[in-house]
Design a protein around this motif. Structure first.
Motif, PDB file in Angstrom:
ATOM      1  N   ALA A  20      23.639 -22.183  80.323  1.00 34.42           N
ATOM      2  CA  ALA A  20      23.568 -22.968  79.085  1.00 34.42           C
ATOM      3  C   ALA A  20      22.188 -23.612  79.036  1.00 34.42           C
ATOM      4  CB  ALA A  20      24.655 -24.031  79.057  1.00 34.42           C
ATOM      5  N   ALA A  21      21.440 -23.364  77.969  1.00 34.77           N
ATOM      6  CA  ALA A  21      20.064 -23.849  77.912  1.00 34.77           C
ATOM      7  C   ALA A  21      19.712 -24.322  76.505  1.00 34.77           C
ATOM      8  CB  ALA A  21      19.094 -22.745  78.343  1.00 34.77           C
ATOM      9  N   TYR A  22      18.737 -25.220  76.462  1.00 37.71           N
ATOM     10  CA  TYR A  22      18.189 -25.737  75.206  1.00 37.71           C
ATOM     11  C   TYR A  22      19.278 -26.390  74.359  1.00 37.71           C
ATOM     12  CZ  TYR A  22      14.422 -26.083  71.795  1.00 37.71           C
ATOM     13  OH  TYR A  22      13.448 -26.559  70.959  1.00 37.71           O
ATOM     14  N   ILE A  23      20.098 -27.214  75.001  1.00 41.54           N
ATOM     15  CA  ILE A  23      21.185 -27.915  74.319  1.00 41.54           C
ATOM     16  C   ILE A  23      20.657 -29.230  73.754  1.00 41.54           C
ATOM     17  CG2 ILE A  23      23.501 -28.852  74.562  1.00 41.54           C
ATOM     18  CD1 ILE A  23      23.259 -25.825  75.067  1.00 41.54           C
ATOM     19  N   HIS A  24      21.018 -29.531  72.510  1.00 41.44           N
ATOM     20  CA  HIS A  24      20.583 -30.765  71.869  1.00 41.44           C
ATOM     21  C   HIS A  24      21.773 -31.493  71.252  1.00 41.44           C
ATOM     22  CE1 HIS A  24      16.783 -28.586  72.116  1.00 41.44           C
ATOM     23  NE2 HIS A  24      16.158 -29.733  71.918  1.00 41.44           N
ATOM     24  N   PRO A  25      21.912 -32.797  71.490  1.00 36.08           N
ATOM     25  CA  PRO A  25      22.953 -33.569  70.799  1.00 36.08           C
ATOM     26  C   PRO A  25      22.760 -33.523  69.290  1.00 36.08           C
ATOM     27  CG  PRO A  25      22.077 -34.795  72.661  1.00 36.08           C
ATOM     28  CD  PRO A  25      21.176 -33.606  72.472  1.00 36.08           C
ATOM     29  N   ILE A  26      23.873 -33.640  68.561  1.00 31.34           N
ATOM     30  CA  ILE A  26      23.840 -33.668  67.104  1.00 31.34           C
ATOM     31  C   ILE A  26      23.676 -35.111  66.639  1.00 31.34           C
ATOM     32  CG2 ILE A  26      25.183 -33.195  65.011  1.00 31.34           C
ATOM     33  CD1 ILE A  26      26.462 -30.880  66.488  1.00 31.34           C
ATOM     34  N   ASN A  27      22.908 -35.300  65.574  1.00 32.58           N
ATOM     35  CA  ASN A  27      22.527 -36.635  65.122  1.00 32.58           C
ATOM     36  C   ASN A  27      21.785 -37.338  66.260  1.00 32.58           C
ATOM     37  OD1 ASN A  27      23.615 -36.150  62.638  1.00 32.58           O
ATOM     38  ND2 ASN A  27      25.521 -37.248  63.002  1.00 32.58           N
ATOM     39  N   THR A  28      22.051 -38.606  66.490  1.00 30.59           N
ATOM     40  CA  THR A  28      21.372 -39.350  67.548  1.00 30.59           C
ATOM     41  C   THR A  28      22.164 -39.247  68.841  1.00 30.59           C
ATOM     42  OG1 THR A  28      20.528 -40.915  65.909  1.00 30.59           O
ATOM     43  CG2 THR A  28      20.435 -41.590  68.219  1.00 30.59           C
ATOM     44  N   ALA A  29      21.490 -38.949  69.923  1.00 30.70           N
ATOM     45  CA  ALA A  29      22.174 -38.811  71.209  1.00 30.70           C
ATOM     46  C   ALA A  29      22.784 -40.135  71.644  1.00 30.70           C
ATOM     47  CB  ALA A  29      21.192 -38.323  72.269  1.00 30.70           C
ATOM     48  N   GLY A  30      23.920 -40.055  72.339  1.00 28.55           N
ATOM     49  CA  GLY A  30      24.520 -41.250  72.906  1.00 28.55           C
ATOM     50  C   GLY A  30      23.566 -41.919  73.873  1.00 28.55           C
ATOM     51  N   SER A  31      23.442 -43.238  73.751  1.00 32.49           N
ATOM     52  CA  SER A  31      22.527 -43.966  74.634  1.00 32.49           C
ATOM     53  C   SER A  31      23.115 -45.350  74.882  1.00 32.49           C
ATOM     54  CB  SER A  31      21.126 -44.030  74.012  1.00 32.49           C
ATOM     55  OG  SER A  31      21.174 -44.601  72.715  1.00 32.49           O
ATOM     56  N   GLY A  32      22.382 -46.408  74.563  1.00 34.20           N
ATOM     57  CA  GLY A  32      22.908 -47.758  74.722  1.00 34.20           C
ATOM     58  C   GLY A  32      22.328 -48.471  75.918  1.00 34.20           C
ATOM     59  N   GLY A  33      22.371 -49.799  75.862  1.00 35.63           N
ATOM     60  CA  GLY A  33      21.877 -50.606  76.963  1.00 35.63           C
ATOM     61  C   GLY A  33      22.930 -50.779  78.042  1.00 35.63           C
ATOM     62  N   GLY A  34      22.495 -50.812  79.289  1.00 29.88           N
ATOM     63  CA  GLY A  34      23.431 -50.985  80.383  1.00 29.88           C
ATOM     64  C   GLY A  34      24.455 -49.864  80.409  1.00 29.88           C
ATOM     65  N   GLN A  35      25.710 -50.232  80.666  1.00 27.96           N
ATOM     66  CA  GLN A  35      26.771 -49.235  80.764  1.00 27.96           C
ATOM     67  C   GLN A  35      27.576 -49.096  79.474  1.00 27.96           C
ATOM     68  OE1 GLN A  35      29.169 -50.416  84.108  1.00 27.96           O
ATOM     69  NE2 GLN A  35      27.542 -50.066  85.597  1.00 27.96           N
ATOM     70  N   GLN A  36      27.242 -49.865  78.451  1.00 29.42           N
ATOM     71  CA  GLN A  36      28.110 -49.950  77.282  1.00 29.42           C
ATOM     72  C   GLN A  36      28.126 -48.697  76.427  1.00 29.42           C
ATOM     73  OE1 GLN A  36      30.303 -52.519  76.636  1.00 29.42           O
ATOM     74  NE2 GLN A  36      29.676 -52.968  78.727  1.00 29.42           N
ATOM     75  N   GLY A  37      27.047 -47.955  76.396  1.00 35.25           N
ATOM     76  CA  GLY A  37      27.008 -46.788  75.537  1.00 35.25           C
ATOM     77  C   GLY A  37      26.910 -47.172  74.072  1.00 35.25           C
ATOM     78  N   THR A  38      27.031 -46.182  73.213  1.00 34.47           N
ATOM     79  CA  THR A  38      26.994 -46.406  71.769  1.00 34.47           C
ATOM     80  C   THR A  38      28.214 -45.761  71.127  1.00 34.47           C
ATOM     81  OG1 THR A  38      25.548 -44.463  71.584  1.00 34.47           O
ATOM     82  CG2 THR A  38      24.497 -46.620  71.563  1.00 34.47           C
ATOM     83  N   ASP A  39      28.640 -46.316  69.999  1.00 32.10           N
ATOM     84  CA  ASP A  39      29.851 -45.862  69.316  1.00 32.10           C
ATOM     85  C   ASP A  39      29.519 -44.808  68.266  1.00 32.10           C
ATOM     86  OD1 ASP A  39      31.173 -47.764  70.800  1.00 32.10           O
ATOM     87  OD2 ASP A  39      31.312 -49.222  69.162  1.00 32.10           O
ATOM     88  N   ARG A  40      30.393 -43.813  68.165  1.00 37.14           N
ATOM     89  CA  ARG A  40      30.261 -42.781  67.138  1.00 37.14           C
ATOM     90  C   ARG A  40      31.641 -42.507  66.538  1.00 37.14           C
ATOM     91  NH1 ARG A  40      25.762 -43.860  68.308  1.00 37.14           N
ATOM     92  NH2 ARG A  40      24.015 -42.501  68.842  1.00 37.14           N
ATOM     93  N   TRP A  41      31.695 -42.380  65.208  1.00 37.29           N
ATOM     94  CA  TRP A  41      32.937 -42.082  64.499  1.00 37.29           C
ATOM     95  C   TRP A  41      32.852 -40.696  63.873  1.00 37.29           C
ATOM     96  CZ3 TRP A  41      37.181 -45.395  63.984  1.00 37.29           C
ATOM     97  CH2 TRP A  41      36.988 -46.717  64.424  1.00 37.29           C
ATOM     98  N   ALA A  42      33.979 -40.005  63.820  1.00 37.86           N
ATOM     99  CA  ALA A  42      34.037 -38.753  63.076  1.00 37.86           C
ATOM    100  C   ALA A  42      33.878 -39.038  61.587  1.00 37.86           C
ATOM    101  CB  ALA A  42      35.363 -38.045  63.332  1.00 37.86           C
ATOM    102  N   SER A  43      33.303 -38.092  60.868  1.00 37.72           N
ATOM    103  CA  SER A  43      33.111 -38.226  59.427  1.00 37.72           C
ATOM    104  C   SER A  43      33.064 -36.825  58.826  1.00 37.72           C
ATOM    105  CB  SER A  43      31.807 -38.972  59.133  1.00 37.72           C
ATOM    106  OG  SER A  43      30.687 -38.152  59.440  1.00 37.72           O
ATOM    107  N   PRO A  44      33.064 -36.717  57.498  1.00 39.99           N
ATOM    108  CA  PRO A  44      32.984 -35.384  56.890  1.00 39.99           C
ATOM    109  C   PRO A  44      31.743 -34.601  57.293  1.00 39.99           C
ATOM    110  CG  PRO A  44      33.724 -36.987  55.273  1.00 39.99           C
ATOM    111  CD  PRO A  44      33.313 -37.769  56.489  1.00 39.99           C
TER     112      PRO A  44
END
Length: 278
Positions: A20-44
């Motif tokens: 598996a190569a050249y994989i890119h997250p869709i929209n903005t990649a999950g990140s966030g400060g510390g261990q909290q991460g960032t939230d993403r919701w499903a949408s159309p």
């Protein structure tokens, strides 16, 4: 995603000698400060929010054989988000005893001889191999909607709980599957007792963390990690044996790999570097 076992019910498959190569997250990649991460919701326009954590190999259910595969790029090379139930068409599936099916409790059949590199640079806990993040249903305007957080996050309630079909014989525990964080509680194949995730002969490079597990039990044998800030980071009961970590190699004309934290002239001036964190 590269190789994508999506719904959490896919089991006993063999993924062997794949790239598996050249994989890119869709929209903005999950990140966030510390261990909290960032939230993403499903949408159309964002059908599966876990695509923010698109990886070379992805599965909610680990109960498969992963042998001699290679991953390059992506949020992680291999990622196993936590989920208290299967999703989409399989979200109401039950175990034979009538209890809800929890894909995150399934053990690995085999995880052996896999390699991953150039992943997990989007945030400080990004990893080549990652057991973490969570994918659940939450209430969005009265509708159960998929919700993804790539980190440990705060514990969230699954909107589809408590389960109205929970067996009456265990009514006192009817809501126990309604809470999920990033801690993966692996059970034995028959679900009768706690078990360990077991990984063997894994090679990682050019990730912030070689192998990161926010789960209850991990057994890691013969891990190699190169050009990382941490070779491994585990929670819970953990076993690490016969492994080698080289935080920075000489894989460049400047005498060191420039990874991670490439804006520093000397890697030892960068944020804390550790061989292992538990």
């Amino acid at each position: 995603m590269g190789y994508y076992l999506e719904d959490g019910v896919e089991e006993r498959n063999v993924l062997e000698r794949n790239l598996a190569a050249y994989i890119h997250p869709i929209n903005t990649a999950g990140s966030g400060g510390g261990q909290q991460g960032t939230d993403r919701w499903a949408s159309p326009t964002f059908f599966d929010p876990s695509d923010a954590g698109a990886s070379g190999f992805y599965a909610l259910n680990a109960y498969n054989s992963w042998i001699d595969n290679a991953a390059s790029g992506g949020f992680a090379g291999f990622t196993f988000p936590n989920a208290p139930r299967a999703i989409k068409d399989h979200k109401d599936i039950k175990r034979p005893d009538g209890f809800p099916f929890n894909p995150s409790q399934r053990p690995l059949i085999a995880f052996r001889g896999n390699t991953a590199h150039s992943s997990g640079y989007q945030w400080e806990h990004g990893s080549c191999v990652y057991f973490g993040g969570f994918l659940i249903y939450r209430n969005s305007g009265g509708t159960p909607t998929l919700f993804y957080n790539n980190g440990r996050g705060s514990i969230q309630a699954d909107y589809l709980c408590p389960d109205p079909n929970w067996p009456a014989s265990d009514a006192a525990n009817a809501g126990k599957d309604c809470w999920v964080g990033a801690a993966r509680s692996t059970m034995s194949e028959d679900g009768s007792q706690p078990a360990f995730l077991k990984l063997e002969d894994t090679v990682t490079a050019l990730c912030n963390v070689g192998v990161n597990s926010w789960g209850d039990r991990m057994e890691m044998a013969r891990l190699q990690a190169y050009d990382v800030t941490k070779g491994a980071a585990f929670l819970g009961d953990s076993w690490l044996s016969d492994s080698i970590f080289k935080i920075n190699t000489t894989n460049s004309e400047n005498g060191w790999s420039q990874w991670p934290w490439t804006d520093y002239t000397k890697y030892w001036e960068a944020p804390p570097i550790k061989g292992f964190e538990w």
